[in-house]
Design a protein around this motif. Structure first.
Motif, PDB file in Angstrom:
ATOM      1  N   ALA A  51       0.745  -1.379   0.155  1.00 37.98           N
ATOM      2  CA  ALA A  51       0.076  -0.014  -0.238  1.00 37.98           C
ATOM      3  C   ALA A  51       0.877   0.997   0.008  1.00 37.98           C
ATOM      4  CB  ALA A  51      -0.905   0.042   1.247  1.00 37.98           C
ATOM      5  N   ASP A  52       2.113   1.232   0.701  1.00 41.23           N
ATOM      6  CA  ASP A  52       2.923   2.503   0.842  1.00 41.23           C
ATOM      7  C   ASP A  52       4.162   2.425   0.059  1.00 41.23           C
ATOM      8  OD1 ASP A  52       1.031   3.074   2.804  1.00 41.23           O
ATOM      9  OD2 ASP A  52       1.955   1.848   4.118  1.00 41.23           O
ATOM     10  N   SER A  53       4.136   1.572  -1.037  1.00 35.54           N
ATOM     11  CA  SER A  53       5.474   1.391  -1.837  1.00 35.54           C
ATOM     12  C   SER A  53       5.316   0.800  -3.062  1.00 35.54           C
ATOM     13  CB  SER A  53       6.816   0.850  -0.911  1.00 35.54           C
ATOM     14  OG  SER A  53       7.679   0.699  -1.795  1.00 35.54           O
ATOM     15  N   ASN A  54       5.953   1.207  -4.144  1.00 32.36           N
ATOM     16  CA  ASN A  54       6.050   0.660  -5.381  1.00 32.36           C
ATOM     17  C   ASN A  54       7.286  -0.038  -5.601  1.00 32.36           C
ATOM     18  OD1 ASN A  54       7.428   2.853  -5.878  1.00 32.36           O
ATOM     19  ND2 ASN A  54       6.151   3.487  -7.741  1.00 32.36           N
ATOM     20  N   THR A  55       8.260  -0.281  -4.773  1.00 30.48           N
ATOM     21  CA  THR A  55       9.535  -0.617  -4.923  1.00 30.48           C
ATOM     22  C   THR A  55       9.547  -2.192  -4.906  1.00 30.48           C
ATOM     23  OG1 THR A  55      10.194  -0.349  -2.522  1.00 30.48           O
ATOM     24  CG2 THR A  55      10.496   1.399  -3.771  1.00 30.48           C
ATOM     25  N   LEU A  56       8.870  -2.912  -4.409  1.00 24.36           N
ATOM     26  CA  LEU A  56       8.732  -4.328  -4.243  1.00 24.36           C
ATOM     27  C   LEU A  56       7.639  -4.987  -4.796  1.00 24.36           C
ATOM     28  CD1 LEU A  56      10.041  -4.925  -0.568  1.00 24.36           C
ATOM     29  CD2 LEU A  56      11.392  -5.435  -3.005  1.00 24.36           C
ATOM     30  N   ASP A  57       7.635  -6.064  -5.681  1.00 25.14           N
ATOM     31  CA  ASP A  57       6.606  -6.892  -6.085  1.00 25.14           C
ATOM     32  C   ASP A  57       6.847  -8.227  -5.638  1.00 25.14           C
ATOM     33  OD1 ASP A  57       4.234  -7.074  -7.736  1.00 25.14           O
ATOM     34  OD2 ASP A  57       5.295  -8.758  -8.823  1.00 25.14           O
ATOM     35  N   PHE A  58       5.753  -8.824  -5.438  1.00 20.83           N
ATOM     36  CA  PHE A  58       5.663 -10.205  -4.738  1.00 20.83           C
ATOM     37  C   PHE A  58       4.580 -11.149  -5.198  1.00 20.83           C
ATOM     38  CE2 PHE A  58       3.451  -7.299  -2.088  1.00 20.83           C
ATOM     39  CZ  PHE A  58       2.189  -8.097  -1.717  1.00 20.83           C
ATOM     40  N   ASN A  59       4.913 -12.297  -4.782  1.00 24.50           N
ATOM     41  CA  ASN A  59       3.681 -13.562  -5.108  1.00 24.50           C
ATOM     42  C   ASN A  59       3.801 -14.508  -4.389  1.00 24.50           C
ATOM     43  OD1 ASN A  59       2.321 -15.656  -7.639  1.00 24.50           O
ATOM     44  ND2 ASN A  59       1.341 -13.576  -7.030  1.00 24.50           N
ATOM     45  N   VAL A  60       2.508 -15.269  -3.980  1.00 22.57           N
ATOM     46  CA  VAL A  60       2.687 -16.373  -3.078  1.00 22.57           C
ATOM     47  C   VAL A  60       2.113 -17.721  -3.594  1.00 22.57           C
ATOM     48  CG1 VAL A  60       2.900 -14.644  -1.261  1.00 22.57           C
ATOM     49  CG2 VAL A  60       0.752 -15.648  -1.659  1.00 22.57           C
TER      50      VAL A  60
ATOM     51  N   GLY B 285       4.548 -24.003   0.903  1.00 26.28           N
ATOM     52  CA  GLY B 285       4.346 -22.407   0.436  1.00 26.28           C
ATOM     53  C   GLY B 285       5.428 -21.980  -0.182  1.00 26.28           C
ATOM     54  N   LEU B 286       5.132 -21.047  -1.170  1.00 19.14           N
ATOM     55  CA  LEU B 286       6.438 -20.415  -1.869  1.00 19.14           C
ATOM     56  C   LEU B 286       5.931 -18.723  -1.926  1.00 19.14           C
ATOM     57  CD1 LEU B 286       7.074 -22.697  -4.949  1.00 19.14           C
ATOM     58  CD2 LEU B 286       8.658 -22.487  -2.748  1.00 19.14           C
ATOM     59  N   ILE B 287       7.231 -18.054  -1.807  1.00 21.96           N
ATOM     60  CA  ILE B 287       7.004 -16.567  -1.842  1.00 21.96           C
ATOM     61  C   ILE B 287       8.126 -16.148  -2.913  1.00 21.96           C
ATOM     62  CG2 ILE B 287       7.547 -14.514  -0.716  1.00 21.96           C
ATOM     63  CD1 ILE B 287       6.618 -15.623   2.047  1.00 21.96           C
ATOM     64  N   ALA B 288       7.790 -15.284  -3.754  1.00 16.30           N
ATOM     65  CA  ALA B 288       8.725 -14.783  -4.901  1.00 16.30           C
ATOM     66  C   ALA B 288       8.606 -13.265  -4.621  1.00 16.30           C
ATOM     67  CB  ALA B 288       8.329 -15.281  -6.139  1.00 16.30           C
ATOM     68  N   MET B 289       9.796 -12.742  -4.754  1.00 15.19           N
ATOM     69  CA  MET B 289       9.957 -11.228  -4.800  1.00 15.19           C
ATOM     70  C   MET B 289      10.895 -10.699  -5.389  1.00 15.19           C
ATOM     71  SD  MET B 289      10.504  -9.215  -0.812  1.00 15.19           S
ATOM     72  CE  MET B 289       9.318 -10.435  -0.123  1.00 15.19           C
ATOM     73  N   SER B 290      10.552  -9.391  -5.945  1.00 14.42           N
ATOM     74  CA  SER B 290      11.531  -8.648  -6.735  1.00 14.42           C
ATOM     75  C   SER B 290      11.612  -7.257  -6.414  1.00 14.42           C
ATOM     76  CB  SER B 290      11.452  -9.125  -8.157  1.00 14.42           C
ATOM     77  OG  SER B 290      12.318  -8.273  -8.944  1.00 14.42           O
ATOM     78  N   SER B 291      12.816  -6.528  -6.264  1.00 11.93           N
ATOM     79  CA  SER B 291      12.757  -5.203  -6.395  1.00 11.93           C
ATOM     80  C   SER B 291      12.714  -4.411  -7.492  1.00 11.93           C
ATOM     81  CB  SER B 291      13.934  -4.739  -5.585  1.00 11.93           C
ATOM     82  OG  SER B 291      15.309  -5.094  -6.179  1.00 11.93           O
ATOM     83  N   LYS B 292      12.779  -5.235  -8.777  1.00 11.24           N
ATOM     84  CA  LYS B 292      12.819  -4.559 -10.158  1.00 11.24           C
ATOM     85  C   LYS B 292      11.803  -4.896 -11.089  1.00 11.24           C
ATOM     86  CE  LYS B 292      17.864  -3.933 -10.023  1.00 11.24           C
ATOM     87  NZ  LYS B 292      19.130  -4.248 -10.680  1.00 11.24           N
ATOM     88  N   ARG B 293      11.086  -6.083 -10.728  1.00  9.74           N
ATOM     89  CA  ARG B 293      10.148  -6.649 -12.051  1.00  9.74           C
ATOM     90  C   ARG B 293       9.082  -7.319 -10.938  1.00  9.74           C
ATOM     91  NH1 ARG B 293      13.914  -8.324 -15.247  1.00  9.74           N
ATOM     92  NH2 ARG B 293      15.582  -7.598 -13.964  1.00  9.74           N
TER      93      ARG B 293
END
Length: 232
Positions: A93-102, A109-117
């Motif tokens: 809600a407060d940042s657009n610097t990280l994307d994630f998916n679970v 379970g799995l968590i994927a995260m990126s600071s660029k894409r």
């Protein structure tokens, strides 16, 4: 309690993409201190699951996600705030610097995260009790179904789940592709860890890449990412 471990990614994955596996502890209670970071809304959502195992899966993944995001943001896990976009895909809600998916299934379970894409991930349990044939028309392209028919029984099951996780990871990366159904994508036959889109490639998939990844026994998993990076 649940455990969280980093998952090694293939060498050709972007260095900004990270992946973690959560191993669930189904004897845990939602009242345990490990779940203190959950918001009131998350606790309410967990409480609506009919089965304790499903509530634990949701709560464990959400806590692990909060902890990973908090480390990147430099804030407390309970302070992480989420919003849903127009396609009901969660984002910060407060940042657009990280994307994630679970994703979660069975005991993991799995968590994927990126600071660029943008990223997408999926894990599925190849349980023998589930009749995967019942959803082939919702999951497979006709050419994939015909190819699978020529395999032996065990190879058929493995190929189906390979297709399922790859397509889920791809459409979760775009956030919109799932509206058209998984059968509009063709990823079989598989000839390496790299997911190759075959036949007609939808426009929203032209800049998405994916790799099948090592998963626990009797599971299939895949991670996907966009070639295009965030505008800064």
């Amino acid at each position: 309690m649940h455990s969280v471990e980093p998952v090694p990614l293939p060498h050709d994955c972007p260095s900004d993409v990270s992946l973690w596996r959560i191993d669930f502890a189904f004897d845990a209670s939602l009242e345990d201190a490990a779940f203190a970071a959950l918001s009131d809304d998350e606790r309410t959502r967990a409480g609506k699951f009919l089965r304790h195992e499903d509530a634990l899966r949701f709560a464990s993944v959400r806590v692990a996600l909060r902890e990973q995001l908090a480390r990147h943001l430099g804030i407390a896990a309970h302070a992480v705030r989420f919003k849903l976009d127009a396609n009901r895909r969660p984002h910060l809600a407060d940042s657009n610097t990280l994307d994630f998916n679970v994703s979660h299934a069975g005991s993991h379970g799995l968590i994927a995260m990126s600071s660029k894409r943008r990223v997408g991930v999926d894990i599925e349990h190849r349980g023998e009790s589930f009749d995967w044939h019942s959803i082939t028309t919702l999951t497979l392209d006709a050419s994939e179904a015909a190819w699978i028919d020529h395999l032996n029984i065990e190879a058929q099951r493995a190929a189906f789940y390979d297709a399922w996780v790859a397509k889920e990871a791809l459409v979760k990366t775009t956030g919109v592709g799932i509206a058209r159904g998984l059968q509009h994508l063709t990823v079989l036959p598989r000839d390496s860890a790299e997911v190759t889109l075959r036949n007609v490639i939808p426009d929203d998939m032209r800049e998405i890449a994916a790799r099948w990844i090592a998963a626990p026994e009797a599971y299939a998993a895949c991670v996907a990412w966009s070639a295009k990076t965030f505008a800064r």
